[in-house]
Design a protein around this motif. Sequence first.
Motif, PDB file in Angstrom:
ATOM      1  N   TRP A 152     -31.866  28.312   8.668  1.00  0.00           N
ATOM      2  CA  TRP A 152     -31.133  28.026   9.906  1.00  0.00           C
ATOM      3  C   TRP A 152     -29.811  28.774  10.034  1.00  0.00           C
ATOM      4  O   TRP A 152     -29.087  28.574  11.006  1.00  0.00           O
ATOM      5  N   GLY A 153     -29.471  29.610   9.030  1.00  0.00           N
ATOM      6  CA  GLY A 153     -28.224  30.367   9.138  1.00  0.00           C
ATOM      7  C   GLY A 153     -26.992  29.488   9.008  1.00  0.00           C
ATOM      8  O   GLY A 153     -25.915  29.821   9.520  1.00  0.00           O
ATOM      9  N   ILE A 154     -27.146  28.355   8.326  1.00  0.00           N
ATOM     10  CA  ILE A 154     -25.989  27.488   8.074  1.00  0.00           C
ATOM     11  C   ILE A 154     -25.314  28.012   6.802  1.00  0.00           C
ATOM     12  O   ILE A 154     -25.989  28.303   5.817  1.00  0.00           O
ATOM     13  N   HIS A 155     -24.001  28.120   6.814  1.00  0.00           N
ATOM     14  CA  HIS A 155     -23.307  28.535   5.590  1.00  0.00           C
ATOM     15  C   HIS A 155     -23.382  27.379   4.604  1.00  0.00           C
ATOM     16  O   HIS A 155     -22.885  26.290   4.893  1.00  0.00           O
ATOM     17  N   MET A 156     -24.002  27.599   3.468  1.00  0.00           N
ATOM     18  CA  MET A 156     -24.099  26.560   2.439  1.00  0.00           C
ATOM     19  C   MET A 156     -22.973  26.843   1.449  1.00  0.00           C
ATOM     20  O   MET A 156     -23.047  27.783   0.656  1.00  0.00           O
ATOM     21  N   VAL A 157     -21.923  26.047   1.525  1.00  0.00           N
ATOM     22  CA  VAL A 157     -20.704  26.393   0.807  1.00  0.00           C
ATOM     23  C   VAL A 157     -20.567  25.531  -0.453  1.00  0.00           C
ATOM     24  O   VAL A 157     -20.567  24.300  -0.362  1.00  0.00           O
ATOM     25  N   PRO A 158     -20.490  26.191  -1.613  1.00  0.00           N
ATOM     26  CA  PRO A 158     -20.431  25.422  -2.854  1.00  0.00           C
ATOM     27  C   PRO A 158     -19.075  24.797  -3.112  1.00  0.00           C
ATOM     28  O   PRO A 158     -18.041  25.378  -2.784  1.00  0.00           O
ATOM     29  N   VAL A 159     -19.098  23.617  -3.702  1.00  0.00           N
ATOM     30  CA  VAL A 159     -17.886  23.000  -4.265  1.00  0.00           C
ATOM     31  C   VAL A 159     -18.135  22.971  -5.771  1.00  0.00           C
ATOM     32  O   VAL A 159     -18.887  22.129  -6.259  1.00  0.00           O
ATOM     33  N   PRO A 160     -17.545  23.916  -6.524  1.00  0.00           N
ATOM     34  CA  PRO A 160     -17.866  23.966  -7.956  1.00  0.00           C
ATOM     35  C   PRO A 160     -17.273  22.777  -8.698  1.00  0.00           C
ATOM     36  O   PRO A 160     -16.102  22.463  -8.550  1.00  0.00           O
ATOM     37  N   LEU A 161     -18.112  22.108  -9.474  1.00  0.00           N
ATOM     38  CA  LEU A 161     -17.622  21.059 -10.370  1.00  0.00           C
ATOM     39  C   LEU A 161     -16.883  21.770 -11.501  1.00  0.00           C
ATOM     40  O   LEU A 161     -17.316  22.835 -11.957  1.00  0.00           O
ATOM     41  N   GLN A 162     -15.779  21.173 -11.941  1.00  0.00           N
ATOM     42  CA  GLN A 162     -14.964  21.853 -12.964  1.00  0.00           C
ATOM     43  C   GLN A 162     -15.453  21.496 -14.363  1.00  0.00           C
ATOM     44  O   GLN A 162     -15.562  20.317 -14.698  1.00  0.00           O
TER      45      GLN A 162
END
Length: 432
Positions: A152-162
């Motif tokens: 769908w062209g949605i930006h899948m933006v990661p939140v990196p776990l530390q």
Amino acid sequence: MASSEALLSIRAKRLSVDMDYISNYSVGSALQNPFDETKNPEGIINFGTAVSGLMDELWLTRFSQQSFFTPDSSHYRYYQCWGVDTFREALSKFMNIFFKPKKPIIFENLYVLNGALLSLDILGFLLADEGESFVFLTPGYNGYYQAGFQRWGIHMVPVPLQHNEESGEFELTVSSVEKVISDEESKGRRVRAFVFNNPENPLGKVFTVEIVKEIMNLCQRRKIHLIADEIYCMSVFDENTHFHSVLEIHNPTLLDTNLLHVIWGFSKDLCLTSFRTGVIHTENVSLQNALKSGSQFQAVPLPLMHILTNVISDADWFKNKFVPTNHSRLRATYAKCKEFFCKIGFTTTKSTAGFFFLVDLRPLFNPPSQEASKAFVKKLYAHKIYMTPSWEMGAEHGWFRFVFTAYSTHGLDIGLARLAAAIDEWKRDISA
Ligand SMILES: Cc1ncc(COP(=O)(O)O)c(C=O)c1O
């Protein structure tokens, strides 16, 4: 002649099929030549796909002892494609036992479709427009990227776990999620949803009630949807860990009910991956109508719904037999595989749920990189083994996901022996 790719849609080009990768490094090769103790002993042992064979023999016995399907003429017609009410009613009873919701789940809020990944795909289609964003945790499930971005062209933006090098834990702070949301918005990209997988794949981690509440609170403040993927909720095998569903925690002052959607399916907790059945719980009436409207594209076959209705109607069998047996097998297999890595000198993350853990293979690379990891995957394939590499889950290079549930004892032992041999050979190669 026009190039074959030029003839495709922009959407299809986003799939960017990399044949070198598919042929040599991806899970594709493992699925094309799967190991089978008797039929294909030279096949690939797949420690990379999140499936469980631990309950195969229990299911084989159950399905051979009892008939779960009695055909009648309705089975040869079209039907209510978002899930027939008999199945949704059985599902609501089943989920009321295992999700322990604060307010009983009613069947009218359940929408059935072909798997949990498709549920995410459909929610991507219905909740965001092209160019908008979803955020999700990494290391995370690669399917989210495929469903959201590729389709769908949605930006899948990661939140990196530390990663805390001292405790070995991957830690989540809700402020890091908020920062990613703010960063997206400062780029002019509207964030529509946080996809929250709890228990988490690939860490096998269960988030605390406090964290879940903070996340709900965040979604409320930022007016974004919370898509809670709880597909491993019945697979919490650690006896001191307790999972709490968003449906148990939720109240409308914490998060607008219209923003909360829960995904579950039969692939993991019931180990019935090939049945391709998942469910979305939502109270948002407009979303329900949209799910109804597209349901003919994603309908679970009626005979399968009939079988699954009969399977899940015996709640006592799940409470007294299936779930305790599954948990004790998960515990035993997890302990065995952790011990294997410990003996050959590698650190692993602590899982309390699910089918997997991460193995820290960074000491095998100097320095860890995608190129080096690819070469190592090639080495694994030479020994007829597959494990999920870092880039498939948004992890730092050198980390691999190990799925410990795929085989019952014999296949597992053969696989571990192959893996040990592959690692030995790799070490010899790099020191030569
Ligand atoms: C977190 C998570 N969600 C969804 C899925 C997809 O499940 P299904 O087989 O029901 O499509 C997976 C499969 O690995 C998963 O790990």
